[in-house]
Design a protein around this motif. Structure first.
Motif, PDB file in Angstrom:
ATOM      1  N   PRO A 101      10.340   9.822  -5.484  1.00  0.00           N
ATOM      2  CA  PRO A 101      10.039   9.367  -4.123  1.00  0.00           C
ATOM      3  C   PRO A 101      10.184  10.480  -3.091  1.00  0.00           C
ATOM      4  CG  PRO A 101      12.224   8.663  -4.749  1.00  0.00           C
ATOM      5  CD  PRO A 101      11.626   9.335  -5.968  1.00  0.00           C
ATOM      6  N   GLU A 102       9.608  10.240  -1.925  1.00  0.00           N
ATOM      7  CA  GLU A 102       9.731  11.191  -0.818  1.00  0.00           C
ATOM      8  C   GLU A 102      11.183  11.258  -0.366  1.00  0.00           C
ATOM      9  OE1 GLU A 102       6.755  10.892   2.292  1.00  0.00           O
ATOM     10  OE2 GLU A 102       5.410   9.854   0.906  1.00  0.00           O
ATOM     11  N   LYS A 103      11.571  12.448   0.120  1.00  0.00           N
ATOM     12  CA  LYS A 103      12.938  12.662   0.597  1.00  0.00           C
ATOM     13  C   LYS A 103      12.930  12.710   2.124  1.00  0.00           C
ATOM     14  CE  LYS A 103      14.236  15.480  -3.410  1.00  0.00           C
ATOM     15  NZ  LYS A 103      14.695  16.811  -3.845  1.00  0.00           N
ATOM     16  N   PRO A 104      13.987  12.193   2.756  1.00  0.00           N
ATOM     17  CA  PRO A 104      14.051  12.245   4.208  1.00  0.00           C
ATOM     18  C   PRO A 104      14.067  13.696   4.714  1.00  0.00           C
ATOM     19  CG  PRO A 104      15.873  10.943   3.284  1.00  0.00           C
ATOM     20  CD  PRO A 104      15.133  11.552   2.141  1.00  0.00           C
ATOM     21  N   GLY A 105      13.314  13.954   5.776  1.00  0.00           N
ATOM     22  CA  GLY A 105      13.300  15.275   6.391  1.00  0.00           C
ATOM     23  C   GLY A 105      12.377  16.278   5.722  1.00  0.00           C
ATOM     24  N   ILE A 106      11.740  15.879   4.631  1.00  0.00           N
ATOM     25  CA  ILE A 106      10.797  16.757   3.919  1.00  0.00           C
ATOM     26  C   ILE A 106       9.438  16.062   3.908  1.00  0.00           C
ATOM     27  CG2 ILE A 106      10.248  17.863   1.723  1.00  0.00           C
ATOM     28  CD1 ILE A 106      13.307  17.781   1.142  1.00  0.00           C
ATOM     29  N   ILE A 107       8.412  16.797   4.253  1.00  0.00           N
ATOM     30  CA  ILE A 107       7.071  16.212   4.306  1.00  0.00           C
ATOM     31  C   ILE A 107       6.393  16.376   2.948  1.00  0.00           C
ATOM     32  CG2 ILE A 107       4.792  16.365   5.377  1.00  0.00           C
ATOM     33  CD1 ILE A 107       6.248  17.219   7.966  1.00  0.00           C
ATOM     34  N   ARG A 108       5.964  15.272   2.361  1.00  0.00           N
ATOM     35  CA  ARG A 108       5.293  15.283   1.064  1.00  0.00           C
ATOM     36  C   ARG A 108       3.831  15.698   1.240  1.00  0.00           C
ATOM     37  NH1 ARG A 108       6.573  12.515  -3.652  1.00  0.00           N
ATOM     38  NH2 ARG A 108       8.513  13.628  -3.202  1.00  0.00           N
ATOM     39  N   VAL A 109       3.428  16.711   0.511  1.00  0.00           N
ATOM     40  CA  VAL A 109       2.028  17.140   0.480  1.00  0.00           C
ATOM     41  C   VAL A 109       1.340  16.262  -0.564  1.00  0.00           C
ATOM     42  CG1 VAL A 109       0.434  19.032   0.015  1.00  0.00           C
ATOM     43  CG2 VAL A 109       2.609  19.492   1.169  1.00  0.00           C
ATOM     44  N   LYS A 110       0.532  15.338  -0.080  1.00  0.00           N
ATOM     45  CA  LYS A 110      -0.071  14.355  -0.984  1.00  0.00           C
ATOM     46  C   LYS A 110      -1.436  14.794  -1.499  1.00  0.00           C
ATOM     47  CE  LYS A 110       2.469  10.658   1.182  1.00  0.00           C
ATOM     48  NZ  LYS A 110       2.490   9.778   2.317  1.00  0.00           N
ATOM     49  N   SER A 111      -2.025  15.770  -0.831  1.00  0.00           N
ATOM     50  CA  SER A 111      -3.342  16.242  -1.233  1.00  0.00           C
ATOM     51  C   SER A 111      -3.265  17.739  -1.525  1.00  0.00           C
ATOM     52  CB  SER A 111      -4.357  15.952  -0.121  1.00  0.00           C
ATOM     53  OG  SER A 111      -5.641  16.332  -0.534  1.00  0.00           O
ATOM     54  N   TYR A 112      -3.209  18.076  -2.805  1.00  0.00           N
ATOM     55  CA  TYR A 112      -3.071  19.465  -3.252  1.00  0.00           C
ATOM     56  C   TYR A 112      -3.933  19.662  -4.487  1.00  0.00           C
ATOM     57  CZ  TYR A 112      -0.856  23.167  -6.073  1.00  0.00           C
ATOM     58  OH  TYR A 112      -0.616  24.253  -6.874  1.00  0.00           O
ATOM     59  N   LYS A 113      -4.677  20.756  -4.491  1.00  0.00           N
ATOM     60  CA  LYS A 113      -5.525  21.068  -5.636  1.00  0.00           C
ATOM     61  C   LYS A 113      -5.630  22.580  -5.756  1.00  0.00           C
ATOM     62  CE  LYS A 113      -9.368  18.753  -7.285  1.00  0.00           C
ATOM     63  NZ  LYS A 113     -10.651  18.102  -7.086  1.00  0.00           N
ATOM     64  N   GLN A 114      -5.508  23.065  -6.994  1.00  0.00           N
ATOM     65  CA  GLN A 114      -5.598  24.498  -7.220  1.00  0.00           C
ATOM     66  C   GLN A 114      -6.282  24.771  -8.552  1.00  0.00           C
ATOM     67  OE1 GLN A 114      -1.955  26.645  -8.271  1.00  0.00           O
ATOM     68  NE2 GLN A 114      -2.481  28.103  -6.677  1.00  0.00           N
ATOM     69  N   SER A 115      -7.139  25.775  -8.551  1.00  0.00           N
ATOM     70  CA  SER A 115      -7.759  26.274  -9.770  1.00  0.00           C
ATOM     71  C   SER A 115      -7.560  27.781  -9.765  1.00  0.00           C
ATOM     72  CB  SER A 115      -9.260  25.977  -9.790  1.00  0.00           C
ATOM     73  OG  SER A 115      -9.502  24.616  -9.597  1.00  0.00           O
ATOM     74  N   LEU A 116      -7.077  28.299 -10.876  1.00  0.00           N
ATOM     75  CA  LEU A 116      -6.771  29.716 -10.988  1.00  0.00           C
ATOM     76  C   LEU A 116      -7.393  30.248 -12.263  1.00  0.00           C
ATOM     77  CD1 LEU A 116      -4.974  32.208 -10.111  1.00  0.00           C
ATOM     78  CD2 LEU A 116      -3.168  31.175 -11.498  1.00  0.00           C
ATOM     79  N   ALA A 117      -8.065  31.392 -12.176  1.00  0.00           N
ATOM     80  CA  ALA A 117      -8.626  32.053 -13.356  1.00  0.00           C
ATOM     81  C   ALA A 117      -8.161  33.503 -13.352  1.00  0.00           C
ATOM     82  CB  ALA A 117     -10.145  31.981 -13.345  1.00  0.00           C
ATOM     83  N   ILE A 118      -7.684  33.948 -14.507  1.00  0.00           N
ATOM     84  CA  ILE A 118      -7.164  35.316 -14.639  1.00  0.00           C
ATOM     85  C   ILE A 118      -7.841  35.950 -15.843  1.00  0.00           C
ATOM     86  CG2 ILE A 118      -5.104  36.729 -14.933  1.00  0.00           C
ATOM     87  CD1 ILE A 118      -3.460  34.178 -14.149  1.00  0.00           C
ATOM     88  N   GLU A 119      -8.384  37.143 -15.648  1.00  0.00           N
ATOM     89  CA  GLU A 119      -8.965  37.873 -16.770  1.00  0.00           C
ATOM     90  C   GLU A 119      -8.718  39.359 -16.594  1.00  0.00           C
ATOM     91  OE1 GLU A 119     -13.215  38.202 -17.420  1.00  0.00           O
ATOM     92  OE2 GLU A 119     -13.600  37.760 -15.323  1.00  0.00           O
ATOM     93  N   SER A 120      -8.968  40.111 -17.643  1.00  0.00           N
ATOM     94  CA  SER A 120      -8.748  41.551 -17.610  1.00  0.00           C
ATOM     95  C   SER A 120      -9.668  42.213 -16.595  1.00  0.00           C
ATOM     96  CB  SER A 120      -9.003  42.143 -18.998  1.00  0.00           C
ATOM     97  OG  SER A 120      -8.938  43.553 -18.935  1.00  0.00           O
ATOM     98  N   ASP A 121      -9.158  43.271 -15.975  1.00  0.00           N
ATOM     99  CA  ASP A 121      -9.995  44.054 -15.064  1.00  0.00           C
ATOM    100  C   ASP A 121     -10.715  45.177 -15.823  1.00  0.00           C
ATOM    101  OD1 ASP A 121      -8.016  45.931 -15.556  1.00  0.00           O
ATOM    102  OD2 ASP A 121      -7.340  46.073 -13.483  1.00  0.00           O
ATOM    103  N   GLY A 122     -10.574  45.166 -17.148  1.00  0.00           N
ATOM    104  CA  GLY A 122     -11.207  46.197 -17.960  1.00  0.00           C
ATOM    105  C   GLY A 122     -10.333  47.419 -18.161  1.00  0.00           C
ATOM    106  N   LYS A 123      -9.193  47.415 -17.472  1.00  0.00           N
ATOM    107  CA  LYS A 123      -8.234  48.522 -17.608  1.00  0.00           C
ATOM    108  C   LYS A 123      -6.905  47.929 -18.052  1.00  0.00           C
ATOM    109  CE  LYS A 123     -10.682  50.582 -13.767  1.00  0.00           C
ATOM    110  NZ  LYS A 123     -10.746  50.216 -12.379  1.00  0.00           N
ATOM    111  N   THR A 124      -5.848  48.159 -17.286  1.00  0.00           N
ATOM    112  CA  THR A 124      -4.526  47.642 -17.672  1.00  0.00           C
ATOM    113  C   THR A 124      -4.088  46.471 -16.800  1.00  0.00           C
ATOM    114  OG1 THR A 124      -3.444  49.252 -16.230  1.00  0.00           O
ATOM    115  CG2 THR A 124      -3.756  49.884 -18.539  1.00  0.00           C
ATOM    116  N   GLY A 125      -4.973  46.021 -15.936  1.00  0.00           N
ATOM    117  CA  GLY A 125      -4.602  44.961 -15.006  1.00  0.00           C
ATOM    118  C   GLY A 125      -5.426  43.704 -15.154  1.00  0.00           C
ATOM    119  N   SER A 126      -5.421  42.911 -14.092  1.00  0.00           N
ATOM    120  CA  SER A 126      -6.099  41.616 -14.082  1.00  0.00           C
ATOM    121  C   SER A 126      -6.923  41.433 -12.826  1.00  0.00           C
ATOM    122  CB  SER A 126      -5.065  40.482 -14.126  1.00  0.00           C
ATOM    123  OG  SER A 126      -4.282  40.542 -15.271  1.00  0.00           O
TER     124      SER A 126
END
Length: 171
Positions: A101-126
């Motif tokens: 349940p929601e807690k007093p004094g804290i606002i519940r974020v009811k609408s949240y959506k995230q999509s994350l894609a990670i791939e190689s940068d062709g070197k040593t990173g992303s």
């Protein structure tokens, strides 16, 4: 993106993390206990199972005088093979869970959506792509929303890169 229906921005973020291989980035991103160590905005963060489904509770510290926000959401991470390219995909979306349940004094974020894609940068990173939307609720001044969008994302990427370096030392 600015959808007229909600009046709130949706964000598309493209970035890179040098010297952080994609699997390491995905591991760091998914490790909630480690995130508590490197993300200064985490007040509380844990995963519990409700009715057979893993649910994450996350309370985020907001600057004074704003109230903290909390999120209740589900997320999945999949390693995919797309024409020989390995891509890690993380999907997250808010859910309503009566046992959290929601807690007093804290606002519940009811609408949240995230999509994350990670791939190689062709070197040593992303290369990282993220789509993000949430409705933080309450009365947040537009200057703070703009600041968060402008400086929060680059700061998060820098913190994530540092976390990746420290994570590889832990394992």
């Amino acid at each position: 993106l600015f959808p007229q229906q909600s009046g709130l921005y949706e964000y598309k973020i493209f970035g890179g993390l040098a010297d952080c291989p994609p699997k390491l980035c995905a591991d760091v991103y998914m490790d909630l206990d480690f995130r508590k160590q490197w993300d200064q905005y985490v007040k509380e963060l844990y995963e519990k199972t409700y009715d057979g489904e893993k649910v994450i509770y996350w309370e985020v510290k907001y600057p004074f005088p704003l109230s903290n926000r909390d999120y209740v959401y589900i997320r999945q991470c999949r390693e995919m093979d797309v024409d020989g390219r390995k891509i890690w995909v993380v999907l997250a979306q808010s859910v309503s869970v009566p046992q959290c349940p929601e807690k007093p004094g804290i606002i519940r974020v009811k609408s949240y959506k995230q999509s994350l894609a990670i791939e190689s940068d062709g070197k040593t990173g992303s290369k990282v792509y993220m789509y993000y939307f949430d409705n933080p609720g309450g009365m947040i001044p537009s200057w703070l929303v703009n600041w968060a969008a402008k400086s929060g994302v680059p700061t998060f990427l820098k913190d994530m890169q540092k976390a990746c370096r420290n994570y590889s030392k832990r394992t």
